[in-house]
Design a protein around this motif. Sequence first.
Motif, PDB file in Angstrom:
ATOM      1  N   LYS A  11      -9.018 -27.886  26.009  1.00 52.37           N
ATOM      2  CA  LYS A  11      -7.563 -27.788  25.859  1.00 52.37           C
ATOM      3  C   LYS A  11      -6.974 -29.170  25.683  1.00 52.37           C
ATOM      4  CE  LYS A  11      -6.369 -23.660  28.498  1.00 52.37           C
ATOM      5  NZ  LYS A  11      -5.730 -23.197  29.718  1.00 52.37           N
ATOM      6  N   ARG A  14      -0.357 -30.934  22.211  1.00 51.41           N
ATOM      7  CA  ARG A  14      -0.174 -31.266  20.802  1.00 51.41           C
ATOM      8  C   ARG A  14       0.115 -32.770  20.647  1.00 51.41           C
ATOM      9  NH1 ARG A  14       0.311 -27.842  16.804  1.00 51.41           N
ATOM     10  NH2 ARG A  14       0.675 -26.135  18.268  1.00 51.41           N
ATOM     11  N   ASN A  54     -10.890 -27.796  11.349  1.00 49.32           N
ATOM     12  CA  ASN A  54     -10.317 -26.687  10.572  1.00 49.32           C
ATOM     13  C   ASN A  54     -10.564 -26.862   9.079  1.00 49.32           C
ATOM     14  OD1 ASN A  54      -9.459 -25.287  12.808  1.00 49.32           O
ATOM     15  ND2 ASN A  54      -7.411 -26.185  12.794  1.00 49.32           N
ATOM     16  N   GLU A  81      -3.736 -29.163  16.110  1.00 51.32           N
ATOM     17  CA  GLU A  81      -3.614 -27.702  16.075  1.00 51.32           C
ATOM     18  C   GLU A  81      -4.857 -27.089  16.718  1.00 51.32           C
ATOM     19  OE1 GLU A  81      -3.203 -27.689  11.933  1.00 51.32           O
ATOM     20  OE2 GLU A  81      -5.323 -27.963  11.553  1.00 51.32           O
ATOM     21  N   SER A  82      -4.704 -25.876  17.197  1.00 51.21           N
ATOM     22  CA  SER A  82      -5.859 -25.167  17.731  1.00 51.21           C
ATOM     23  C   SER A  82      -6.828 -24.904  16.597  1.00 51.21           C
ATOM     24  CB  SER A  82      -5.424 -23.827  18.336  1.00 51.21           C
ATOM     25  OG  SER A  82      -4.574 -24.057  19.423  1.00 51.21           O
ATOM     26  N   LYS A  84     -11.160 -25.214  15.082  1.00 52.28           N
ATOM     27  CA  LYS A  84     -12.602 -25.371  15.175  1.00 52.28           C
ATOM     28  C   LYS A  84     -13.020 -26.737  14.648  1.00 52.28           C
ATOM     29  CE  LYS A  84     -16.682 -22.805  13.597  1.00 52.28           C
ATOM     30  NZ  LYS A  84     -17.136 -21.838  12.580  1.00 52.28           N
ATOM     31  N   PHE A 102     -14.635 -25.440  19.826  1.00 54.87           N
ATOM     32  CA  PHE A 102     -13.272 -24.941  19.658  1.00 54.87           C
ATOM     33  C   PHE A 102     -12.327 -25.676  20.598  1.00 54.87           C
ATOM     34  CE2 PHE A 102     -16.015 -21.652  18.121  1.00 54.87           C
ATOM     35  CZ  PHE A 102     -15.355 -21.178  16.998  1.00 54.87           C
ATOM     36  N   THR A 104      -8.128 -25.543  22.075  1.00 48.29           N
ATOM     37  CA  THR A 104      -6.831 -24.877  22.144  1.00 48.29           C
ATOM     38  C   THR A 104      -5.771 -25.956  22.341  1.00 48.29           C
ATOM     39  OG1 THR A 104      -7.943 -23.048  23.222  1.00 48.29           O
ATOM     40  CG2 THR A 104      -5.533 -23.051  23.307  1.00 48.29           C
ATOM     41  N   GLU A 106      -1.893 -26.837  22.953  1.00 47.31           N
ATOM     42  CA  GLU A 106      -0.683 -26.193  23.465  1.00 47.31           C
ATOM     43  C   GLU A 106       0.558 -26.964  23.046  1.00 47.31           C
ATOM     44  OE1 GLU A 106      -2.076 -26.631  27.334  1.00 47.31           O
ATOM     45  OE2 GLU A 106      -3.036 -24.667  27.438  1.00 47.31           O
TER      46      GLU A 106
END
Lengths: 106, 159
Positions: A11, A14, A54, A81-82, A84, A102, A104, A106
Amino acid sequence: MPSALINVPAKAKRGEIIEIKTLMSHIMETGYRRTATGEIIPRDIVTSFSCRYNGVEIFRMDLFPAIAANPFISFFIVAAESGKFEFDWIGDRGFSETASAFITVE
Amino acid sequence: MKKPESSTRRQFLRLAGGAAGLGAIPVVTLRPADATPEMLANAIRNVTGANVVHPGKIKLDIPPLVENGNTVPMTVSVASPMTPDDYVRSIHVFNEKNPQPNIGNFYLGARGGRVQISTRIRLADSQKIVAIAQLSDGSFWSTSVDVIVTLAACTEEVI
């Protein structure tokens, strides 16, 4: 047995700058060493490493025999951004490994 | 009457041999055991071309005294705002005395946030390490560090 170790924070906020650490299990034979009988051991190294976030390439590296065995590479990226992270290692003798992680945001 | 002829022939052969010897010297000294300072300069020129390389902006962190050249931690960082207008495009690290002058090339983008790359390298001898960064405006910046290695990489035999 997984040959790659990836360390990506699960996590992040941003815009935060995060560190990505990677370790690939590989002998990185330089091609300059000799056996006891004097024969040169053929080169067997990872020649290229890249990371996509991404789908967009954010980091690439050319490796040479001067990189130590089990190449460790760490670098920084802005968590925008969230999504891969995909990692690719390509080397001699058709060596090809991939890994992914991955995050995440926030 | 034969004497002068043979002596010119001898001279000719000596000259020819000398010329061949001169031509052969670079080939002989290009053995893969050492990257010479010229090879280092050539490798740098391959990256920078005719551009001026400025000192500064880039920082290379390597322990000044290394016990084992087989794995030497190295961190290279560049002070850069990393905006789309002003970022580090690539970083190139070279050495002086390994069999090859290159250590690694790193290609970055504007999304990096912070330019700080760590890896582990091999050093065959006590030597100078050079790092060069190319910024998005095309300018080159460099730094160098001298490292003392007590146990060299590459030289040990495999049994």
